[in-house]
Design an enzyme around this catalytic site. Structure first.
Site: not given
Ligand code: NAD
Ligand code: UFG
Length: 336
Positions: A124, A148, A152
């Site tokens: 991330s 978190y 990572k």
């Molecule tokens: P998500 O929660 O939708 O998907 C993660 C999946 O992993 C889920 O289906 C959950 O059930 C499964 N899981 C968790 N722990 C497990 C375990 N111990 N064994 C088996 N399954 C397990 O999340 P996502 O948004 O699809 O994110 C996927 C990956 O990308 C994550 O590693 C997350 O940290 C990373 N990521 C997500 C974002 C974001 O904003 N969505 C941003 C940066 C990185």
């Molecule tokens: N925000 C609002 N209101 C809300 C939700 C979000 O104003 O209800 C704003 C936040 O303050 C931020 C922007 O919208 O300025 C984006 O927020 P998100 O929560 O959608 O995303 P972030 O950038 O905070 O988080 C993302 C991922 C995390 C990761 C992080 C790293 O979701 O997993 O980027 O910076 F850790």
């Protein structure tokens, strides 16, 4: 080629399974369904008319994990499984370290025992901590501001050590910026548990009438309109980035790291007005105080991914808003 996807029924995982099946990969998924439903994969199967082998297994269960690799011997693994809620990680750090680090260690061990050494890992942009400048390049200093983020970062270090210990490992670390939106079919999308933490699902749930009002965290940041700037990337573009990373795995060695973003930043107010424009929905909102840990501006430099993976994002903010809303309006209660 056979690909095993951990966390494959989750948001990004399900969209990636869809892109893999479209490219004729054979796909199996391991997920403990702690934050997703199997429905997402059923729907991917329906869209592609292809089968996914599903294993309801927790990565912490070493024995069952071994069985999966005995049954489905993949050529490469894409590792999404992990917990991802920043706020929750502050309250339950041990759960986060145990699940994210413990799960990854088990996975690496089992892969090693089966002589499978090609891995793509979901990192991330959070590993850039509080960046001094934007756009952010892969060689910027890394740090983390919450548990978190630290999971990572530690996993990234762990993977570097693993590939240094054995040159046969071939690992790609993908640092995602802000994945949003849904497949344009509207059949799969983002379905968070409870009240969403992230901006896009919050907006779509206000639009569909599930939540009354959006709170915008802070309007006094040093940005043109005072709200935070982020690099939102359409989840289908992001998913296709994994297909390109698999191509790269065939030719590369060691650990390689890439930003996956669009390279463009938009403020919260710009997102809101674009969403209102493309959907015709009015989103009631109010300004509240800043959310702890938010950085004022974060967006990527995407040069490396373009040059080395031959990948770039194609969809714009309007597509992201349109497709996020398409999924939410067709599925007002998510996958339920
Ligand atoms: P998500 O929660 O939708 O998907 C993660 C999946 O992993 C889920 O289906 C959950 O059930 C499964 N899981 C968790 N722990 C497990 C375990 N111990 N064994 C088996 N399954 C397990 O999340 P996502 O948004 O699809 O994110 C996927 C990956 O990308 C994550 O590693 C997350 O940290 C990373 N990521 C997500 C974002 C974001 O904003 N969505 C941003 C940066 C990185
Ligand atoms: N925000 C609002 N209101 C809300 C939700 C979000 O104003 O209800 C704003 C936040 O303050 C931020 C922007 O919208 O300025 C984006 O927020 P998100 O929560 O959608 O995303 P972030 O950038 O905070 O988080 C993302 C991922 C995390 C990761 C992080 C790293 O979701 O997993 O980027 O910076 F850790």
């Amino acid at each position: 080629m056979k690909i095993l996807v951990t966390g494959g029924s989750g948001y990004i995982g399900s969209h990636t399974c869809l892109e893999l099946l479209k490219m004729n990969y054979e796909v199996a998924v391991i997920d403990n369904l702690s934050n997703s439903k199997k429905t997402s994969l059923k729907r991917v199967e329906k869209i592609t008319k292809n089968k996914i082998d599903f294993f309801k297994v927790d990565l912490l269960d070493l024995k069952k994990l071994n069985h999966v690799f005995d049954k489905f011997t993949p050529d490469a693994v894409i590792h999404f499984a992990g917990k991802k809620a920043v706020g929750e990680s502050v309250i339950k750090p041990i759960e986060y370290y145990k699940n994210n680090l413990g799960g990854t260690i088990n996975l690496i061990e089992v892969m090693k025992n089966h002589n499978i050494k090609k891995l793509i890992f979901s990192s991330s942009c959070t590993v850039y901590g509080l960046p001094n400048k934007v756009p952010i390049k892969e060689d910027f200093p890394v740090s983390a501001v919450n548990p978190y983020g630290r999971t990572k970062l530690f996993i990234e270090f762990l993977l570097q050590d693993v590939s240094q210990s054995d040159p046969n490992w071939n690992i790609i670390v993908l640092r995602y910026f802000n994945p949003v939106g849904a497949d344009q079919s509207g059949i799969i999308g983002e379905d968070p548990n409870g009240i969403p933490n992230n901006l896009f699902p919050y907006i779509t749930q206000v639009a569909v009438g599930k939540l009354p009002i959006l709170s915008i965290y802070g309007n006094d940041y040093p940005t043109p309109d005072g709200t935070c700037i982020r690099d939102y990337i359409h989840v289908s573009d992001l998913a296709f980035g994994h297909v390109k990373a698999i191509d790269k795995l065939r030719k590369s060695s060691g650990t390689n790291t890439y930003n996956l973003g669009t390279g463009k930043g938009y403020s919260v107010l710009e997102v809101l007005s674009t969403f209102e424009k493309v959907t015709g929905k009015n989103i009631p909102h109010r300004f509240v105080k800043r959310r702890e840990g938010d950085v004022s501006a974060s967006y990527s430099d995407t040069t490396k991914a373009r040059r080395e993976l031959g990948w770039k994002a194609n969809k714009n903010l309007e597509d992201m808003c349109k497709d996020a809303w398409h999924f939410q309006s067709l599925n007002p209660r998510g996958y339920n």
